[in-house]
Design a protein around this motif. Structure first.
Motif, PDB file in Angstrom:
ATOM      1  N   VAL A   1       2.153   1.876  -3.438  1.00 34.63           N
ATOM      2  CA  VAL A   1       1.086   2.415  -4.299  1.00 34.63           C
ATOM      3  C   VAL A   1       0.888   3.907  -3.998  1.00 34.63           C
ATOM      4  CG1 VAL A   1      -1.384   2.307  -4.857  1.00 34.63           C
ATOM      5  CG2 VAL A   1      -0.065   0.187  -4.586  1.00 34.63           C
ATOM      6  N   SER A   2       0.853   4.265  -2.706  1.00 31.42           N
ATOM      7  CA  SER A   2       0.631   5.669  -2.317  1.00 31.42           C
ATOM      8  C   SER A   2       1.777   6.575  -2.773  1.00 31.42           C
ATOM      9  CB  SER A   2       0.450   5.785  -0.805  1.00 31.42           C
ATOM     10  OG  SER A   2       1.667   5.527  -0.136  1.00 31.42           O
ATOM     11  N   GLN A   3       2.981   5.987  -2.915  1.00 29.62           N
ATOM     12  CA  GLN A   3       4.147   6.768  -3.371  1.00 29.62           C
ATOM     13  C   GLN A   3       4.268   6.798  -4.896  1.00 29.62           C
ATOM     14  OE1 GLN A   3       7.168   4.548  -1.279  1.00 29.62           O
ATOM     15  NE2 GLN A   3       7.201   5.952   0.462  1.00 29.62           N
TER      16      GLN A   3
ATOM     17  N   ASP B   1       0.844  -1.210   0.000  1.00 30.05           N
ATOM     18  CA  ASP B   1       0.000   0.000   0.000  1.00 30.05           C
ATOM     19  C   ASP B   1       0.873   1.253   0.000  1.00 30.05           C
ATOM     20  OD1 ASP B   1      -2.370  -1.372  -0.047  1.00 30.05           O
ATOM     21  OD2 ASP B   1      -2.793  -1.188   2.101  1.00 30.05           O
ATOM     22  N   LYS B   2       1.956   1.188   0.765  1.00 30.37           N
ATOM     23  CA  LYS B   2       2.882   2.335   0.832  1.00 30.37           C
ATOM     24  C   LYS B   2       3.487   2.604  -0.544  1.00 30.37           C
ATOM     25  CE  LYS B   2       6.817   4.102   3.454  1.00 30.37           C
ATOM     26  NZ  LYS B   2       7.899   3.800   4.398  1.00 30.37           N
TER      27      LYS B   2
ATOM     28  N   ALA C   1      -2.060  -0.240  -8.296  1.00 28.73           N
ATOM     29  CA  ALA C   1      -2.944  -1.013  -7.411  1.00 28.73           C
ATOM     30  C   ALA C   1      -3.120  -2.435  -7.954  1.00 28.73           C
ATOM     31  CB  ALA C   1      -4.291  -0.315  -7.287  1.00 28.73           C
TER      32      ALA C   1
END
Length: 711
Positions: A365-367, A362-363, A372
């Motif tokens: 993807v957020s960066q 998830d980290k 996803a």
């Protein structure tokens, strides 16, 4: 064949094709220097050049300096080395200032000297390849960019923007290079790349570097500009706080950049050459090149892998235990596209282990480092379960449960019956002898140790431990799996604590002994940092947990007593006992150890450590010597006893597994670079003063006497 092929086309454009003979990649070696001299000589005889294009005949553009040559440069050769560098730079400078357009057609990666060639061109076009990397990583080998990289990066980007690329060796791809203005255009094919280079030459008949245009100002200002001067007033102190004085390269880079920004280009290039010569002929760059380049490359090419076993790939991996270690192993395996069965005593516990991977992905993807869809694809490879039946068809099962021989035996026997024929059963133990654990296995030849380090997703090293009966096929498969998941394998033979845990223990114990002797704890931690260790021994002991250390010591003592041997108590044991049983301070996880861990605040040494404080007088250098010698002598003993089979594994393993001071090139190279005769004398002094743990191994005595290196 020349390392640079010279061709003049119908438009009078000179095409220089970089093609080092007998090498898969282009490097700045002797062949290259001869070729460059000949090229400049030819160019001087030309009268009608309309432009120059640098291109490559290799898969990548240019790899950089020849490290085999650089590692041999000695201090007494400094004047000749300096002249050689200056001559090469003058030849590039001649091309750069000819007054005709000069283009770099970058068909792939250009690092180090390759990026410096590109920077020496007026225009840079790159093939739009997501795998291509650019930059100046020399600092990671104890060097600085000596082919004009410091000078040109500072002039193109400004001091502050150039520093991370120079002092940290940060590499970047095509998109980042474009956003920085360092790549001017891209192409989708090799043909388009060359066509665009030709077109730009024709469209810009008169061209020069922007910084050679009269009135050019360095972006952000020179060192005398108030804004830059303000930063430079504190930058050296901040840098020294990071390097602790162990690494001369970042400091030399900062000096060359700042000094060079205050003078003309040619003087700046001379300043850069002086600093480069100082580093290249110094010992620290040799230590770092030897291990971080030659050593790691030897391991990558399978130096410790059985040669006559076919390459192998894991397709389904079982992980027993979904705690921190098991969850980390599952993540590191699945992210490389391998199916994982993550088993624990309950599905809930196994799901919790899978959630660790979810959090890390998830980290990403957020960066913006992963889509996803890719995250979901990786997560779908991890199957959490409480059932041994789900392990059916695994070709590798890794047990990662608590350090208890009976528990490990139980889970091994339950799981290994589900392995495919010839599958590998591995234990992620950090201390328990593999031959003892293998007794629980139905086939000891297929049993091996795979010692991962925490946190698994960040730590590169895996220590592979051979049991007495482990077969060559099993070792080869373990080696291949470690490389398959992108980690670095070292191979050791079986013993209590193997190599890394055993030697790591000597460092922590030395810190605790110093505390028991009454040395100020802050001085102990600082001496370790100044030795080049990443963290002080008291902080590390808190991370490991004092209760675990007490448990391992107790188990070791019991096992040795069963063999009729003994493990004498030391001041370190007494410190651990008091901390746990009198002060109820068990380490970071328990919220209190040698450090206090205030919520939302910064950790700090616990005031109660004054219990041991006697203001004992000991010099910082004495403590540094104790930290480095206690580890390096025990590493040499591991080599002498056959726990280690190669010096490369010892050096790489000590840095990546224990955090041994990287500037030394590793625990064994530390002794080499210290000088073996001097090291023997120092070991004898330390033994006389502090005891048998500093006793010089026979191997050190033999090598010191014969004048050979440990290699």
């Amino acid at each position: 064949m020349s390392a640079i092929q010279y061709e003049k086309n119908a438009d009078n454009i000179i095409i220089l094709t970089l093609d080092s003979p007998n090498q898969s990649a282009n490097t700045m070696n002797g062949d290259f220097r001869v070729a460059l001299e000949n090229i400049v000589s030819k160019l001087k005889s030309e009268t009608d050049i309309t432009g120059i294009i640098f291109k490559s005949a290799k898969k990548t553009f240019f790899a950089g300096g020849d490290l085999d040559e650089l590692i041999q440069a000695q201090p007494e050769q400094a004047p000749e080395f300096f002249d050689m560098i200056q001559k090469m730079k003058a030849e590039f400078r001649y091309i750069e200032t000819l007054g005709v357009p000069v283009v770099a057609a970058l068909n792939g990666t250009a690092l180090g000297g390759g990026w410096e060639i590109a920077l020496g061109c007026h225009y840079r076009i790159a093939l739009n390849d997501p795998k291509a990397k650019f930059g100046l990583p020399e600092v990671t080998l104890g060097l600085l960019p000596g082919g004009g990289g410091v000078v040109r990066m500072v002039r193109l980007l400004g001091l502050q923007n150039a520093f991370p690329f120079l002092m940290e060796g940060k590499q970047f791809g095509v998109d980042k290079a474009k956003s920085l203005g360092l790549i001017h255009d891209t192409a989708e094919t090799a043909e388009e790349l060359f066509d665009k280079a030709i077109a730009w030459v024709k469209a810009n008949p008169k061209s020069q570097q922007p910084f050679d245009v009269k009135g050019y100002k360095i972006p952000g200002g020179t060192p005398s500009s108030p804004q830059v001067a303000q930063v430079l007033a504190i930058a050296p102190a901040m840098l020294r706080d990071k390097t602790k004085g162990c690494y001369p390269a970042p400091e030399a880079i900062m000096a060359a950049a700042v000094e060079g920004a205050q003078v003309d280009v040619d003087t700046a290039l001379t300043i850069e050459s002086r600093y480069f010569t100082f580093l290249a002929t110094g010992q620290i760059s040799k230590n770092m090149i030897g291990t971080f380049w030659h050593g790691l490359n030897a391991i990558k090419s399978g130096a410790s892998r059985p040669k006559d076993v076919a390459k192998w790939q894991a397709t389904k991996v079982g992980v027993l235990g979904a705690g921190m270690m098991g969850a980390g192993i599952a993540y590191s395996t699945a992210i490389k596209g391998i199916q994982v069965v993550l088993k624990d005593i309950s599905t809930e516990a196994a799901e919790k282990g899978k959630a660790y991977s979810q959090k890390l992905l998830d980290k990403r993807v957020s960066q913006g480092r992963m889509t996803a869809e890719k995250r979901d694809q990786i997560l779908s490879l991890i199957h959490p379960t409480a059932s041994n039946e789900d392990l059916q068809g695994c070709d590798l099962i890794i047990e990662a449960v608590f350090e208890n021989q009976e528990l490990k035996a139980k889970v091994t026997q339950e799981a290994e019956q589900h392995l495919v024929n010839g599958g590998v059963m591995a234990s992620n133990t950090s201390t328990l002898p593999i031959s003892g654990l293998a007794k629980a296995s139905k086939d000891a030849k297929n049993f091996i140790g795979l010692h991962f380090f925490s946190p698994v997703d960040k730590m590169q090293l895996v220590e592979i431990i051979k049991g007495k009966e482990t077969s060559a096929e099993t070792l080869a498969k373990a080696y291949d799996y470690v490389q398959q998941i992108g980690k670095t394998p070292i191979v050791v033979n079986d013993s209590r604590g193997f190599f890394t845990s055993r030697v790591f223990g000597t460092f922590v114990q030395e810190g605790l002994r110093l505390l028991a002797e009454g040395v100020n704890p802050a001085r102990i931690e600082m001496a370790a940092l100044k030795a080049g260790m990443p963290v002080g021994p008291l902080a590390i002991q808190d991370e490991v947990s004092l209760t675990l250390s007490e448990h391992v010591t107790s188990e070791t003592r019991k096992a040795l007593q069963a063999e009729g041997k003994d493990l004498p108590r030391s001041g370190a044991d007494d410190v651990i006992h008091k901390m746990i049983h009198e002060f109820d301070r068990k380490g970071k996880a328990a919220g209190a150890g040698f450090y206090d861990y205030p919520e939302g605040g910064k950790k700090h040494l616990w005031d109660g450590l004054s219990h041991w404080k006697k203001d004992t007088q000991i010099s910082e250098q004495e403590m540094i010597d104790r930290f480095l010698f206690v580890q390096s002598l025990d590493t040499l003993l591991c080599l002498e006893e056959g726990v280690l089979e190669s010096v490369v594994d010892g050096n790489v393993g000590s840095i990546f597994g224990i955090g041994f001071a990287p500037w030394t090139g590793g625990a064994l190279q530390f002794l080499n670079q210290y000088g073996l005769e001097k090291a023997l004398k120092r070991a004898n002094e330390l033994e006389t003063q502090y005891g048998e743990r500093f006793k010089a191994p026979d191997l050190l005595k033999q090598k010191a006497q014969s004048g050979e290196m440990i290699q």
